[in-house]
Scaffold this active site. Structure first.
Site, PDB file in Angstrom:
ATOM      1  N   ILE A 138       3.027  -2.852  -1.749  1.00 56.25           N
ATOM      2  CA  ILE A 138       2.091  -1.733  -1.758  1.00 56.25           C
ATOM      3  C   ILE A 138       2.701  -0.519  -2.450  1.00 56.25           C
ATOM      4  CG2 ILE A 138       0.971  -0.031  -0.259  1.00 56.25           C
ATOM      5  CD1 ILE A 138       0.303  -2.322   1.645  1.00 56.25           C
ATOM      6  N   GLU A 139       3.977  -0.294  -2.240  1.00 58.58           N
ATOM      7  CA  GLU A 139       4.621   0.884  -2.818  1.00 58.58           C
ATOM      8  C   GLU A 139       4.766   0.800  -4.336  1.00 58.58           C
ATOM      9  OE1 GLU A 139       5.376   3.708  -1.493  1.00 58.58           O
ATOM     10  OE2 GLU A 139       4.938   3.210   0.595  1.00 58.58           O
ATOM     11  N   THR A 140       5.256  -0.329  -4.845  1.00 62.92           N
ATOM     12  CA  THR A 140       5.581  -0.392  -6.284  1.00 62.92           C
ATOM     13  C   THR A 140       5.240  -1.722  -6.945  1.00 62.92           C
ATOM     14  OG1 THR A 140       7.842  -1.149  -5.806  1.00 62.92           O
ATOM     15  CG2 THR A 140       7.502   1.239  -6.032  1.00 62.92           C
TER      16      THR A 140
END
Length: 346
Positions: A138-140
């Protein structure tokens, strides 16, 4: 941690000299910063404070800050207007942004590639591989999209202009400068998010310095290019923020007619009520995942059709909200983690 910081501080002047020598080739000449007059005044105060605190040469600090490029887009994103539709995005829309076939397929490949490190982190910190992978996904996008904002310029803009969180970003700017000195990073080349988060797990600089671990045993914490360090650091972060391997994360709550959800909400991002009390108040777990003695809080996830899904959230759920202070974010992490185990469809 204390002894490590003492070691760092003793060597900061040495690091600082090396850092400035390496940085001087790219920042020695050029026009002065285009920050507003008030922001420039704030910047001068910050330089004075930093110089006194760490015995840095003020003229060198002034050279570093001389070419700060204001990041107006970051400033607008960090203080969105009250009519910004992103603030009212519904759970079903938000979920599709992250729990989708692309993220699931890439997540399963990520888990397969780094299973040894994920299992090692699970054993040491108690955080399941799928949860760690889901956060990184989700972050990167599993490290592929770390952001396009120059971190130094972004943090300086948010620290000195009116971001509504100037004190927070000044602390992060200080942490970023120290991080670059300690890690030998080029301060004006690192890019990250519009809030100054960086690396595969999108840690803020202070979180990197506090929670990052050298999981690949290379001799330093490298969250920019080491997935192994990112895996260990995410697990360590959750553990330090309350993750308990012995309890579930959540369950769906089935409300009885006339039940009052607001009495079981939390405003402190923590599990505040005994589940047995929620049962008495009309909120039951049809899946029987939550023991009667466990503390939970009720979380509401609103849908586009104006309906609401309620979750019984444990301390593990709220550990994820310490990573990103959003119920929808934590719910997306857990839904994606379930999908990575093959237990649900996108």
């Amino acid at each position: 941690m204390r002894s490590c910081f003492k070691f760092r501080r003793k060597n900061l002047n040495l690091y600082f000299g090396i850092f400035l020598f390496l940085s001087s080739f790219s920042i020695c000449w050029g026009h002065h910063t285009q920050l507003s007059p008030k922001a420039q005044e704030n910047m001068r105060d910050f330089i004075s404070s930093l110089s006194a605190k760490y015995n840095f040469d003020r003229s060198y600090l002034e050279r570093i800050f001389a070419k700060v490029r204001p990041q107006r887009k970051a400033l607008n994103l960090i203080r969105p207007s009250k009519t910004d539709k992103s603030q009212t995005i519904t759970w079903d829309h938000y979920r599709k942004l992250f729990v989708n076939k692309d993220n699931i397929d890439k997540g399963k490949r990520f888990i397969s590639t780094y299973m040894l490190s994920l299992e090692k982190a699970h054993k040491k910190y108690g955080v399941p591989p799928e949860v760690i992978a889901a956060i990184i996904g989700i972050e990167t996008k599993y490290g592929k999209n770390q952001g396009k904002f120059p971190v130094f310029d972004t943090l300086a803009t948010l620290a000195f202009e009116r971001s509504d969180r100037e004190n927070f970003f000044r602390e992060e700017l200080e942490a970023f400068i120290l991080l670059c000195l300690e890690q030998g990073l080029s301060i004006n080349k690192i890019k990250g998010s519009y809030a100054g988060a960086l690396g595969i797990p999108q840690f803020m600089p202070s979180s990197w310095r506090t929670f990052a671990v050298d999981f690949d045993q290379s001799g330093k914490t490298n969250l920019l290019t080491s997935p192994k360090d990112a895996i260990g650091s995410v697990a360590n972060y959750l553990k330090k923020h309350g993750w308990d391997k012995n309890i579930p994360t959540h369950s769906v709550a089935k409300p009885e007619p006339g039940s009052n959800a607001k009495q079981f909400f939390t405003y402190e991002l923590q599990a505040e009520y005994r589940y047995n009390d929620l049962q008495k108040g009309g909120f039951k777990d049809p899946l029987n995942k939550i023991p009667a003695y466990l503390d939970v809080s009720l979380v509401d996830l609103k849908l586009r059709n104006n309906k609401i899904i309620y979750w019984l959230a444990t301390e593990n759920f709220f550990a994820i909200t310490k990573y990103n202070r959003s119920y929808k974010y934590a719910a997306a992490v857990l839904e994606l983690s379930e999908a990575l185990k093959g237990k649900s469809a996108p």
